[in-house]
Scaffold this motif. Structure first.
Motif, short mmCIF file in Angstrom:
data_model
loop_
_atom_site.label_atom_id
_atom_site.label_comp_id
_atom_site.label_asym_id
_atom_site.label_seq_id
_atom_site.Cartn_x
_atom_site.Cartn_y
_atom_site.Cartn_z
N PRO A 5 -5.69 2.02 6.37
CA PRO A 5 -6.99 2.37 6.97
C PRO A 5 -8.17 1.82 6.19
O PRO A 5 -9.19 1.45 6.78
CB PRO A 5 -6.98 3.90 6.99
N TRP A 6 -8.03 1.75 4.86
CA TRP A 6 -9.14 1.19 4.08
C TRP A 6 -9.29 -0.30 4.35
O TRP A 6 -10.42 -0.80 4.48
CB TRP A 6 -8.96 1.43 2.59
N GLN A 7 -8.20 -1.02 4.48
CA GLN A 7 -8.26 -2.45 4.80
C GLN A 7 -8.91 -2.66 6.16
O GLN A 7 -9.67 -3.62 6.36
CB GLN A 7 -6.87 -3.06 4.74
N ARG A 8 -8.60 -1.76 7.10
CA ARG A 8 -9.24 -1.85 8.42
C ARG A 8 -10.74 -1.66 8.31
O ARG A 8 -11.52 -2.40 8.92
CB ARG A 8 -8.64 -0.79 9.36
N ILE A 9 -11.16 -0.67 7.52
CA ILE A 9 -12.59 -0.42 7.32
C ILE A 9 -13.27 -1.65 6.73
O ILE A 9 -14.33 -2.09 7.21
CB ILE A 9 -12.80 0.81 6.41
N GLU A 10 -12.67 -2.22 5.69
CA GLU A 10 -13.25 -3.39 5.03
C GLU A 10 -13.39 -4.56 6.02
O GLU A 10 -14.42 -5.24 6.05
CB GLU A 10 -12.37 -3.80 3.85
#
Length: 298
Positions: free
Chosen positions: A157-162
């Motif tokens: 999910p953090w990679q998606r946000i970035e």
């Protein structure tokens, strides 16, 4: 000297027992140091979670553990599935009896919550987490992933946000690149450079007039804003933008004279104001406003 030898049948049973113990290990304890600096030990990964903070509820769902939530605070609104869960008050006014009745094996709340000691005295583990920056949002998701027995589940999910933040930044109209902005939250409290909102604005290439040294959310002297004369005014509600125009000297600012202002619809305000896994959606809201304003530029 004759050594004792176990009967063959007993030896076989011992070998089988050892194999089963290896194949089916007991669920390992989970140990986490929370944002109070306290070590929280769970006998097993949390399976019945009560969350007293909307952003933490969202983070639990973002790491794929929404099914572990059995209760949330009354402000929880995303994803839609949490609306059907029992409501147990809020972080400031929790319903302790309601929490206990849900038999949670973990309660999520913010540091300095007054109910933490009471819940712990009842034998209910408490994990206090708080996100104030983008890095905090990532850390909170990673910590929750450990708490539910899914280490690493916060990475995707953090990679998606970035990725989505980068896409949003690329969509900022060129005319607004580097624009100086003032973002007001709930009346004269400004989201400065050090806030998660300020970080989102920076990722979009905007310049915050409230420096990091002022703190994440600071009470700002209205005269400071007039002197800074930002290119763009943002507020968490349309009513606050209207109130700005009535402040002494503010009507002279170019942002107000040119109606270069952004406010966010009530149903999108949660996206803007929660430091959680929807940071990228907040960026999209800002870019959408900039796109609308660009149509009015000469």
């Amino acid at each position: 000297m004759t050594l004792f030898r176990a009967p063959r049948s007993l030896a076989v049973l011992l070998l089988v027992a050892a194999a089963l113990a290896t194949a089916q290990p007991a669920r390992a304890q989970v140990r986490i140091v929370d944002d109070r600096g306290q070590a929280v030990t769970l006998p097993a990964p949390a399976r019945r979670i009560v969350s007293l903070t909307p952003s933490l509820s969202e983070a639990v769902c973002a790491i794929g553990a929404c099914d572990r939530l059995v209760g949330v605070d009354r402000y929880a609104s995303w994803p839609a599935s949490v609306l059907a869960l029992p409501k147990v008050g809020s972080v400031d006014h929790p319903q302790v009896e309601g929490i206990v009745a849900l038999k949670p094996d973990l309660v999520l709340l913010k540091p300095r919550s007054k109910v933490a000691d009471q819940l712990e005295s009842l034998g209910i583990p408490v994990l206090a987490l708080d996100a104030k920056t983008h890095a905090d949002v990532r850390r909170v998701m990673q910590t929750l992933a450990v708490a539910v027995g899914r280490p690493g589940a916060g990475d995707a999910p953090w990679q998606r946000i970035e990725k989505n933040l980068a896409v949003a930044a690329a969509r900022v109209p060129p005319a607004w690149s580097g624009a100086r902005v003032y973002f007001e939250v709930h009346g004269a409290s400004a989201a400065g450079e050090a806030s998660f909102i300020g970080e989102t604005l920076a990722r979009l290439g905007l310049k915050n007039i409230v420096p990091a040294a002022s703190g994440p959310f600071a009470r700002v002297n209205p005269e400071f804003v007039v002197r800074a004369d930002p290119d763009l005014l943002m507020a968490s509600a349309h009513s606050e933008l209207i109130a700005m125009t009535g402040r002494p000297g503010w009507s002279r600012m170019k942002a107000i004279r040119g109606s270069q202002t952004c406010a966010f619809a009530p149903d999108r305000l949660d996206v803007m104001m929660r430091p959680g896994p929807r940071l990228d959606e907040a960026a999209d809201e800002v870019v959408a406003c900039l796109a609308r304003l660009s149509t009015r530029l000469p």
